[in-house]
Design an enzyme around this catalytic site. Sequence first.
Site, PDB file in Angstrom:
ATOM      1  N   SER A 139     -65.377  52.132 -77.272  1.00  0.00           N
ATOM      2  CA  SER A 139     -64.247  52.241 -76.332  1.00  0.00           C
ATOM      3  C   SER A 139     -63.903  50.854 -75.773  1.00  0.00           C
ATOM      4  O   SER A 139     -62.734  50.518 -75.571  1.00  0.00           O
ATOM      5  CB  SER A 139     -64.603  53.184 -75.182  1.00  0.00           C
ATOM      6  OG  SER A 139     -64.995  54.439 -75.682  1.00  0.00           O
ATOM      7  N   GLU A 368     -60.000  56.510 -82.120  1.00  0.00           N
ATOM      8  CA  GLU A 368     -58.702  55.914 -81.742  1.00  0.00           C
ATOM      9  C   GLU A 368     -58.393  56.142 -80.255  1.00  0.00           C
ATOM     10  O   GLU A 368     -57.278  56.456 -79.866  1.00  0.00           O
ATOM     11  CB  GLU A 368     -57.571  56.434 -82.647  1.00  0.00           C
ATOM     12  CG  GLU A 368     -57.754  55.929 -84.078  1.00  0.00           C
ATOM     13  CD  GLU A 368     -56.550  56.122 -84.961  1.00  0.00           C
ATOM     14  OE1 GLU A 368     -55.412  55.955 -84.462  1.00  0.00           O
ATOM     15  OE2 GLU A 368     -56.749  56.409 -86.144  1.00  0.00           O
TER      16      GLU A 368
HETATM   17  C1  LIG Z   1     -65.502  60.195 -87.490  1.00  0.00           C
HETATM   18  C2  LIG Z   1     -65.204  58.842 -86.922  1.00  0.00           C
HETATM   19  C3  LIG Z   1     -64.439  57.939 -87.652  1.00  0.00           C
HETATM   20  C4  LIG Z   1     -64.198  56.656 -87.149  1.00  0.00           C
HETATM   21  N1  LIG Z   1     -63.490  55.752 -87.916  1.00  0.00           N
HETATM   22  C5  LIG Z   1     -63.351  54.474 -87.464  1.00  0.00           C
HETATM   23  C6  LIG Z   1     -62.729  53.473 -88.294  1.00  0.00           C
HETATM   24  O1  LIG Z   1     -62.272  53.761 -89.399  1.00  0.00           O
HETATM   25  N2  LIG Z   1     -62.668  52.192 -87.829  1.00  0.00           N
HETATM   26  C7  LIG Z   1     -63.171  51.837 -86.608  1.00  0.00           C
HETATM   27  O2  LIG Z   1     -63.059  50.674 -86.251  1.00  0.00           O
HETATM   28  N3  LIG Z   1     -63.753  52.764 -85.791  1.00  0.00           N
HETATM   29  C8  LIG Z   1     -63.863  54.062 -86.194  1.00  0.00           C
HETATM   30  N4  LIG Z   1     -64.481  55.012 -85.392  1.00  0.00           N
HETATM   31  C9  LIG Z   1     -65.039  54.593 -84.115  1.00  0.00           C
HETATM   32  C10 LIG Z   1     -64.329  55.167 -82.916  1.00  0.00           C
HETATM   33  O3  LIG Z   1     -63.108  54.539 -82.702  1.00  0.00           O
HETATM   34  C11 LIG Z   1     -65.309  55.058 -81.734  1.00  0.00           C
HETATM   35  O4  LIG Z   1     -66.308  56.041 -81.953  1.00  0.00           O
HETATM   36  C12 LIG Z   1     -64.631  55.265 -80.393  1.00  0.00           C
HETATM   37  O5  LIG Z   1     -63.835  54.152 -80.087  1.00  0.00           O
HETATM   38  C13 LIG Z   1     -65.655  55.485 -79.273  1.00  0.00           C
HETATM   39  O6  LIG Z   1     -66.602  54.467 -79.287  1.00  0.00           O
HETATM   40  P1  LIG Z   1     -68.164  54.821 -79.228  1.00  0.00           P
HETATM   41  O7  LIG Z   1     -68.444  55.825 -80.292  1.00  0.00           O
HETATM   42  O8  LIG Z   1     -68.928  53.562 -79.244  1.00  0.00           O
HETATM   43  O9  LIG Z   1     -68.333  55.568 -77.853  1.00  0.00           O
HETATM   44  P2  LIG Z   1     -68.512  54.860 -76.427  1.00  0.00           P
HETATM   45  O10 LIG Z   1     -67.596  53.700 -76.308  1.00  0.00           O
HETATM   46  O11 LIG Z   1     -69.966  54.677 -76.184  1.00  0.00           O
HETATM   47  O12 LIG Z   1     -67.968  56.023 -75.490  1.00  0.00           O
HETATM   48  C14 LIG Z   1     -68.724  57.238 -75.318  1.00  0.00           C
HETATM   49  C15 LIG Z   1     -67.901  58.201 -74.503  1.00  0.00           C
HETATM   50  O13 LIG Z   1     -67.682  57.664 -73.229  1.00  0.00           O
HETATM   51  C16 LIG Z   1     -66.491  58.202 -72.695  1.00  0.00           C
HETATM   52  N5  LIG Z   1     -65.694  57.093 -72.147  1.00  0.00           N
HETATM   53  C17 LIG Z   1     -65.221  56.013 -72.781  1.00  0.00           C
HETATM   54  N6  LIG Z   1     -64.575  55.202 -71.932  1.00  0.00           N
HETATM   55  C18 LIG Z   1     -64.660  55.791 -70.720  1.00  0.00           C
HETATM   56  C19 LIG Z   1     -64.202  55.449 -69.428  1.00  0.00           C
HETATM   57  N7  LIG Z   1     -63.520  54.326 -69.184  1.00  0.00           N
HETATM   58  N8  LIG Z   1     -64.477  56.309 -68.376  1.00  0.00           N
HETATM   59  C20 LIG Z   1     -65.172  57.430 -68.581  1.00  0.00           C
HETATM   60  N9  LIG Z   1     -65.631  57.815 -69.793  1.00  0.00           N
HETATM   61  C21 LIG Z   1     -65.374  57.010 -70.843  1.00  0.00           C
HETATM   62  C22 LIG Z   1     -65.773  58.963 -73.817  1.00  0.00           C
HETATM   63  O14 LIG Z   1     -65.973  60.353 -73.656  1.00  0.00           O
HETATM   64  C23 LIG Z   1     -66.502  58.480 -75.049  1.00  0.00           C
HETATM   65  O15 LIG Z   1     -66.499  59.460 -76.075  1.00  0.00           O
HETATM   66  C24 LIG Z   1     -64.699  56.303 -85.882  1.00  0.00           C
HETATM   67  C25 LIG Z   1     -65.452  57.237 -85.138  1.00  0.00           C
HETATM   68  C26 LIG Z   1     -65.713  58.482 -85.646  1.00  0.00           C
HETATM   69  C27 LIG Z   1     -66.539  59.453 -84.827  1.00  0.00           C
END
Ligand SMILES: Cc1cc2nc3c(=O)[nH]c(=O)nc-3n(C[C@H](O)[C@H](O)[C@H](O)COP(=O)(O)OP(=O)(O)OC[C@H]3O[C@@H](n4cnc5c(N)ncnc54)[C@H](O)[C@@H]3O)c2cc1C
Length: 388
Positions: A139, A368
């Site tokens: 994120s 996204e």
């Molecule tokens: C199936 C899949 C395909 C993907 N494909 C791609 C790809 O092709 N290319 C690529 O670059 N990335 C890809 N991603 C990555 C995706 O964009 C990230 O998983 C996403 O940005 C969330 O990052 P993270 O998993 O590190 O979760 P974190 O950043 O650790 O966030 C965890 C949770 O915290 C919560 N959160 C986040 N921000 C806040 C906030 N400010 N306040 C309160 N709560 C919050 C949300 O509920 C979030 O789900 C993919 C992910 C998945 C699951």
Amino acid sequence: MNPLDHLQWPFFDEHHTRFASKLEAWAASNVADHHGADVDAQCRQMVRTLGAAGWLAPAVAGREYGGAAPSIETRSICLAREILARHSGLADFAFAMQGLGSGAISLAGTPRQKERYLPRVVRGEAIAAFALSEPQAGSDVAAMQCAARIEGEHAILDGEKTWISNGGIADFYVVFARTGEAPGSRGISAFIVDADTPGLEIAERIEVIAPHPLARLRFSNCRIPLSQRIGAAAEGFKIAMRTLDVFRTSVAAAALGFGRRAMAEALGRATRRQMFGGVLADFQLTQASLAQMATTLDSATLLTYRAAWQRDQGRSVTREAAMAKLAATEGAQKVIDAAVQIWGGLGVVSEQPVERLYREIRALRIYEGATEVQQLIIARELLKDPGA
Ligand SMILES: Cc1cc2nc3c(=O)[nH]c(=O)nc-3n(C[C@H](O)[C@H](O)[C@H](O)COP(=O)(O)OP(=O)(O)OC[C@H]3O[C@@H](n4cnc5c(N)ncnc54)[C@H](O)[C@@H]3O)c2cc1C
């Protein structure tokens, strides 16, 4: 219930109706929602099939490169994703990733980069991937650590990317890396890295609940010519955000596709399932559930195509796209859950349509921009002008 009824709404032109009707007919006879064990082979085949049939053209910009229009039209990619998702999650994934993976080239590539990559993307001959996320930067993208140091006419990449869709089967990756011109988001550049470049390896394949190719990538002294940089130095973050801006509304459209399929499956089951001397749909509690599902879907459809239409008018859609993604992904999750409930025990049996949809929808609320991130975007936009 005709799943394309909304084509009568005022957001669409005649060419959208023609495109959607043709794609719907093609998908009904060429795309199956049941996938075999080898997801890599299925995905490669799906990209080739979509490319050979001409359906990847809306995913890239520039008619001279095989694109459907000079720039990517949001309504077309939304219709494509909604229709493909209704028929098959993998078909939607293959379409979306060709667009997202090559989106930075469409938006900011040099003519040489466009000539080299886009026609092969459109024909389904080169598989694209978008590599932004890292283990410590999901994120919070600006926290990325993957670095590119410049040595003469080359950039040397070191670091990791994770959650990369098409990781392991892609022919090229658009990689965002820290070039250090300034702190945070202002010191990031974008590069095209061919999959066979020495120093790029697939560190791990990641298995998820709705299988599709996904991997963690490792770059170790990975040397690429500077001619592979997209846009100017330090423009990478802006290019990544512009790319996501094009495709965010289309995530909402994919959610609508999954939700509409669940709605159809729920209606079918509720009107067939015999119980208590009638069928399940005779009961008012079932009718209330069906009514809520349909209303949730139509509200999300209105928000999605409002954002798509507004973007195609050249207007900013920061708030509208965030609302569309929030409403459609959260709404589709509820609709699919209600469909599983209507299907009863059969709803949780592996590879039943509603069971598959239950797994397919989940990640859309995370990638996204997770739901919470969309909420923050909407609130930030509202608070810019609280008195209005
Ligand atoms: C199936 C899949 C395909 C993907 N494909 C791609 C790809 O092709 N290319 C690529 O670059 N990335 C890809 N991603 C990555 C995706 O964009 C990230 O998983 C996403 O940005 C969330 O990052 P993270 O998993 O590190 O979760 P974190 O950043 O650790 O966030 C965890 C949770 O915290 C919560 N959160 C986040 N921000 C806040 C906030 N400010 N306040 C309160 N709560 C919050 C949300 O509920 C979030 O789900 C993919 C992910 C998945 C699951």
